[in-house]
Write a protein that holds these residues in place. Structure first.
Motif, short mmCIF file in Angstrom:
data_model
loop_
_atom_site.label_atom_id
_atom_site.label_comp_id
_atom_site.label_asym_id
_atom_site.label_seq_id
_atom_site.Cartn_x
_atom_site.Cartn_y
_atom_site.Cartn_z
N THR A 17 0.83 -1.20 0.00
CA THR A 17 0.00 0.00 0.00
C THR A 17 0.86 1.25 0.00
OG1 THR A 17 -1.74 -1.17 1.18
CG2 THR A 17 -1.82 1.23 1.25
N PHE A 18 1.91 1.26 0.81
CA PHE A 18 2.81 2.42 0.88
C PHE A 18 3.44 2.68 -0.48
CE2 PHE A 18 6.63 4.79 2.04
CZ PHE A 18 6.09 5.73 2.90
N ARG A 19 3.90 1.61 -1.15
CA ARG A 19 4.49 1.78 -2.50
C ARG A 19 3.47 2.32 -3.49
NH1 ARG A 19 6.29 -3.73 -3.06
NH2 ARG A 19 7.03 -3.94 -0.99
N ARG A 20 2.24 1.83 -3.39
CA ARG A 20 1.18 2.31 -4.28
C ARG A 20 0.90 3.79 -4.01
NH1 ARG A 20 -3.32 0.02 -2.46
NH2 ARG A 20 -2.53 -2.04 -2.93
N LEU A 21 0.88 4.18 -2.75
CA LEU A 21 0.59 5.57 -2.40
C LEU A 21 1.71 6.52 -2.82
CD1 LEU A 21 -1.07 5.20 1.09
CD2 LEU A 21 -2.10 6.19 -0.95
N LEU A 22 2.92 6.01 -2.95
CA LEU A 22 4.02 6.88 -3.38
C LEU A 22 3.82 7.42 -4.80
CD1 LEU A 22 7.15 5.18 -1.81
CD2 LEU A 22 6.11 7.36 -1.19
N ARG A 23 2.89 6.83 -5.54
CA ARG A 23 2.56 7.35 -6.87
C ARG A 23 1.68 8.60 -6.78
NH1 ARG A 23 0.60 1.67 -8.35
NH2 ARG A 23 2.56 0.54 -8.29
N ASP A 24 1.06 8.80 -5.63
CA ASP A 24 0.18 9.96 -5.41
C ASP A 24 1.01 11.15 -4.94
OD1 ASP A 24 -2.02 11.61 -4.87
OD2 ASP A 24 -2.29 10.76 -2.87
N GLN A 25 0.94 12.24 -5.68
CA GLN A 25 1.78 13.41 -5.39
C GLN A 25 1.50 14.00 -4.00
OE1 GLN A 25 1.54 16.62 -8.17
NE2 GLN A 25 3.22 17.72 -7.23
N THR A 26 0.25 14.08 -3.61
CA THR A 26 -0.08 14.64 -2.30
C THR A 26 0.51 13.80 -1.18
OG1 THR A 26 -2.15 15.46 -3.21
CG2 THR A 26 -2.00 15.36 -0.82
N PHE A 27 0.41 12.49 -1.31
CA PHE A 27 0.99 11.60 -0.30
C PHE A 27 2.50 11.74 -0.27
CE2 PHE A 27 2.81 7.58 1.10
CZ PHE A 27 2.18 7.42 2.32
N ARG A 28 3.13 11.81 -1.46
CA ARG A 28 4.59 11.96 -1.52
C ARG A 28 5.04 13.23 -0.82
NH1 ARG A 28 4.42 10.69 -7.02
NH2 ARG A 28 4.91 12.85 -7.48
N VAL A 29 4.30 14.31 -1.02
CA VAL A 29 4.66 15.57 -0.37
C VAL A 29 4.56 15.45 1.14
CG1 VAL A 29 3.93 17.97 -0.05
CG2 VAL A 29 4.09 17.01 -2.36
N ALA A 30 3.46 14.86 1.63
CA ALA A 30 3.28 14.71 3.08
C ALA A 30 4.34 13.79 3.67
CB ALA A 30 1.88 14.17 3.38
N ALA A 31 4.60 12.65 3.02
CA ALA A 31 5.62 11.71 3.52
C ALA A 31 7.01 12.34 3.44
CB ALA A 31 5.56 10.41 2.74
N GLY A 32 7.28 13.08 2.38
CA GLY A 32 8.57 13.75 2.24
C GLY A 32 8.76 14.83 3.29
#
Length: 134
Positions: free
Chosen positions: A16-31
């Motif tokens: 799920t985490f790998r799949r979510l890394l494709r989502d820009q909003t999630f990448r920004v929050a995780a980054g």
């Protein structure tokens, strides 16, 4: 006990985490969360004169609100930074983990159970009526 037959929880989380890394909003929050933990580590190393491992440990424990109490900032700058750090990182951590949990629940795979066997006793085939003594 659950009849869930999907992938193991760790595998499901990572997928799920790998799949979510494709989502820009999630990448920004995780980054941003990773950047805050890294900056916390650096600030606590410099301001509190802690080792890199102790600083990272305190940053993660504080962000997750565990707070074992084995470390605490002693300088005024460290205390002030910790106040802001807790508010920002706790919100980010909840956002990231909440999004992962939502996706895991939405995409979980369950194996359907077979329908229970029914009989004239309304599904109580293995139960017999108690006999009263005469």
């Amino acid at each position: 006990m659950s009849d869930y037959r999907g992938p193991a929880p760790t595998t499901a989380f990572l997928t799920t985490f790998r799949r979510l890394l494709r989502d820009q909003t999630f990448r920004v929050a995780a980054g941003f969360l990773a950047a805050m933990i890294a900056s916390g580590t650096i600030v606590f190393m410099l301001v509190e004169d802690w080792s890199p491992l102790d600083s990272l440990y305190f940053s993660v424990i504080t962000a997750s609100t565990v707070g074992f109490g084995d470390f605490a900032p002693e300088t005024d700058i460290g205390k002030a930074y910790t106040i802001v750090y807790v508010l920002v990182t706790t919100g980010l951590l909840l956002l990231v983990l909440g999004r992962v949990a939502t996706e895991m629940i939405a995409n979980r795979v369950e194996t359907p159970r077979p329908a229970p066997a029914t009989d004239d006793n309304h599904g109580d085939a293995d139960r017999s009526s108690p006999k009263l003594p005469s």
